[in-house]
Write a protein that holds these residues in place. Structure first.
Motif, PDB file in Angstrom:
ATOM      1  N   ASP A 137       0.841  -1.191   0.000  1.00 31.02           N
ATOM      2  CA  ASP A 137       0.000   0.000   0.000  1.00 31.02           C
ATOM      3  C   ASP A 137       0.875   1.239   0.000  1.00 31.02           C
ATOM      4  OD1 ASP A 137      -2.076   1.726   0.151  1.00 31.02           O
ATOM      5  OD2 ASP A 137      -2.401   1.492   2.306  1.00 31.02           O
ATOM      6  N   ARG A 185      -3.504   2.811  -4.874  1.00 33.32           N
ATOM      7  CA  ARG A 185      -4.338   3.862  -4.292  1.00 33.32           C
ATOM      8  C   ARG A 185      -5.551   4.151  -5.171  1.00 33.32           C
ATOM      9  NH1 ARG A 185       0.445   8.026  -2.192  1.00 33.32           N
ATOM     10  NH2 ARG A 185       0.940   6.872  -0.279  1.00 33.32           N
ATOM     11  N   HIS A 186      -6.652   4.479  -4.527  1.00 35.51           N
ATOM     12  CA  HIS A 186      -7.924   4.673  -5.211  1.00 35.51           C
ATOM     13  C   HIS A 186      -7.816   5.684  -6.355  1.00 35.51           C
ATOM     14  CE1 HIS A 186     -12.193   5.881  -5.673  1.00 35.51           C
ATOM     15  NE2 HIS A 186     -12.485   4.696  -5.181  1.00 35.51           N
ATOM     16  N   ASP A 189      -8.820   1.802   0.510  1.00 38.63           N
ATOM     17  CA  ASP A 189      -8.054   3.039   0.660  1.00 38.63           C
ATOM     18  C   ASP A 189      -8.706   3.906   1.736  1.00 38.63           C
ATOM     19  OD1 ASP A 189      -6.874   5.561   0.402  1.00 38.63           O
ATOM     20  OD2 ASP A 189      -6.585   5.344  -1.757  1.00 38.63           O
ATOM     21  N   GLY A 190      -7.977   4.121   2.831  1.00 38.82           N
ATOM     22  CA  GLY A 190      -8.512   4.866   3.958  1.00 38.82           C
ATOM     23  C   GLY A 190      -8.783   6.329   3.678  1.00 38.82           C
ATOM     24  N   SER A 191      -8.185   6.871   2.618  1.00 39.05           N
ATOM     25  CA  SER A 191      -8.447   8.264   2.284  1.00 39.05           C
ATOM     26  C   SER A 191      -9.809   8.447   1.620  1.00 39.05           C
ATOM     27  CB  SER A 191      -7.349   8.804   1.359  1.00 39.05           C
ATOM     28  OG  SER A 191      -7.422   8.194   0.083  1.00 39.05           O
ATOM     29  N   VAL A 192     -10.406   7.353   1.186  1.00 38.00           N
ATOM     30  CA  VAL A 192     -11.719   7.383   0.531  1.00 38.00           C
ATOM     31  C   VAL A 192     -12.782   6.746   1.410  1.00 38.00           C
ATOM     32  CG1 VAL A 192     -13.037   6.628  -1.496  1.00 38.00           C
ATOM     33  CG2 VAL A 192     -10.640   7.307  -1.750  1.00 38.00           C
ATOM     34  N   LYS A 244     -13.650   5.618   5.169  1.00 39.06           N
ATOM     35  CA  LYS A 244     -13.311   5.710   6.588  1.00 39.06           C
ATOM     36  C   LYS A 244     -13.377   4.323   7.226  1.00 39.06           C
ATOM     37  CE  LYS A 244     -14.701   8.004  10.878  1.00 39.06           C
ATOM     38  NZ  LYS A 244     -15.702   8.880  11.535  1.00 39.06           N
ATOM     39  N   GLU A 276     -20.284   6.125   1.440  1.00 36.01           N
ATOM     40  CA  GLU A 276     -19.393   6.220   0.279  1.00 36.01           C
ATOM     41  C   GLU A 276     -19.128   4.869  -0.368  1.00 36.01           C
ATOM     42  OE1 GLU A 276     -16.595   5.612   3.804  1.00 36.01           O
ATOM     43  OE2 GLU A 276     -18.557   6.511   3.389  1.00 36.01           O
TER      44      GLU A 276
END
Length: 381
Positions: free
Chosen positions: A10, A29-30, A300-303, A305, A316
């Protein structure tokens, strides 16, 4: 891959060694996966020199003229456009009563055979197979033959000779079925394509034949594995099965979260750079291979939660890329969503005491398969 491997991979676009030799850029990454899959400068043609090989590729076949998922540009769009209308949501909704009847009949057959059955062989595999029969217009009298050989292709225990024989049998069967549709058309996909595309000369019969095989293999395998993985996720959380039984309207968003959380395409989508490009800030040169990891992009934690958590109310969830992204994203996704939604609602409703016969952590999986899934899921009620 276990958690440490995923954590190691990752990150930014970087090079990895391929299982059959050579190197490729890994995209996890997304945002980077989206950028790659919508970029016109990357090819899906697995027979191009330098294409990143993730699984053994069969010799190029002359009878594979309709396998548009391995085509680029106009060749790809020409064939894909012929199927687009068939898989529009409004058309899939007209197919839903047939899907529902198929699901109900299969579950009642499972009930008669149990308690104590393998949910995969008794339910997850037959439902997509029979749905494809309805879609293609396979006569009721031939469905046993069709399902017998389609299951042999999908059976994890089938050897190369058995799979080859089943493919040959189905190819011959579909070829004869296509010819029959010229004189005895029905209200089905093959009949419409014969009348609207083959007869006017827009599509050759060999192209239609390989398109039909693609729908059978790709649509069947992925949906069957998702039904199995989804059932496992809900058996791990019996309160969600109860909630789904009480309120079927929870199903659509739950399906999106299941697709994100249990993404079955885990070996990655390979692409070949046909021109110099920049993905995720990394310069990729023409001739270099790239692999998009959908399953990792969906965590992907940025997209998303708390991405490692299963949350059926996740707002989301629809941003997942379980079906790919861009021009090559899965054309059959409305059908897959309908099958999953109906299958899970009816499973929850008709089997309120459904439970696994073994510890869920011990359920065997197929980690090296092209599409990830369970090897079996023994259940009782």
């Amino acid at each position: 891959m276990d958690a440490p491997d995923l954590a190691r991979l990752d990150g930014p676009v970087s090079k990895v060694r391929l299982p059959f030799g050579g190197w490729a850029w890994l995209v996890t990454r997304h945002a980077d996966v989206r950028q790659l899959l919508r970029h016109p400068g990357f090819s899906s043609d697995q027979y191009k020199p330098g294409f990143p090989v993730l699984n053994p590729i069969p010799p190029e076949q002359k009878d594979a003229a309709g396998l548009f998922i391995f085509m680029d540009g106009e060749a790809h769009s020409r064939l894909r456009k012929m199927l687009t209308a068939e898989f529009m949501i409004k058309n899939i909704r007209r197919l839903e009563p047939l899907i529902e009847q198929t699901v109900v009949d299969t579950l009642e057959e499972m009930r008669a055979a149990g308690p104590g059955v393998d949910l995969l062989s008794a339910f997850a595999l037959p439902v997509p197979s029979m749905t494809i029969c309805h879609l293609l217009g396979v006569p009721l009298s031939d469905q046993d033959f069709f399902q017998l050989h389609s299951r042999a292709i999908m059976d994890r225990k089938s050897g190369p000779e058995e799979i080859g024989a089943a493919l040959a049998a189905l190819t011959g069967f579909l070829a004869e079925l296509i010819k029959a549709k010229r004189t005895a058309p029905g209200d089905d996909l093959l009949s419409r394509l014969v009348a609207e595309r083959v007869v006017p000369g827009e599509l050759r019969e060999d192209e239609l034949l390989s398109m039909a095989m693609l729908l059978l293999v790709a649509g069947h395998e992925t949906t069957a594995n998702m039904i199995g993985m989804s059932a496992l996720a809900l058996l791990e959380r019996p309160e969600l099965l109860a909630a789904l039984r009480e309120d079927p309207d929870l199903a659509p968003n739950m399906v999106e979260e299941l697709l994100r959380y249990s993404t079955v395409v885990r070996t990655g989508l390979p692409r070949l750079a046909m021109e110099d490009a920049e993905i995720g800030g990394q310069k990729i040169r023409a001739g270099e291979g790239v692999v998009a990891m959908l399953a990792m992009a969906n965590r992907d934690g940025s997209v998303f939660k708390d991405a490692e958590e299963f949350d059926p109310k996740r707002q989301e969830a629809h941003r997942h890329m379980a079906f790919g992204f861009g021009l090559h994203q899965c054309i059959g996704q409305p059908l897959a969503r309908a099958e999953l939604r109906i299958a899970l609602v009816e499973l929850a409703r008709r089997f309120p005491t459904l439970r696994s016969e073994r510890a869920l952590v011990d359920v065997p999986t197929r980690p090296l398969a092209v599409t990830f899934g369970l090897d079996e899921l023994p259940v009782t009620w």
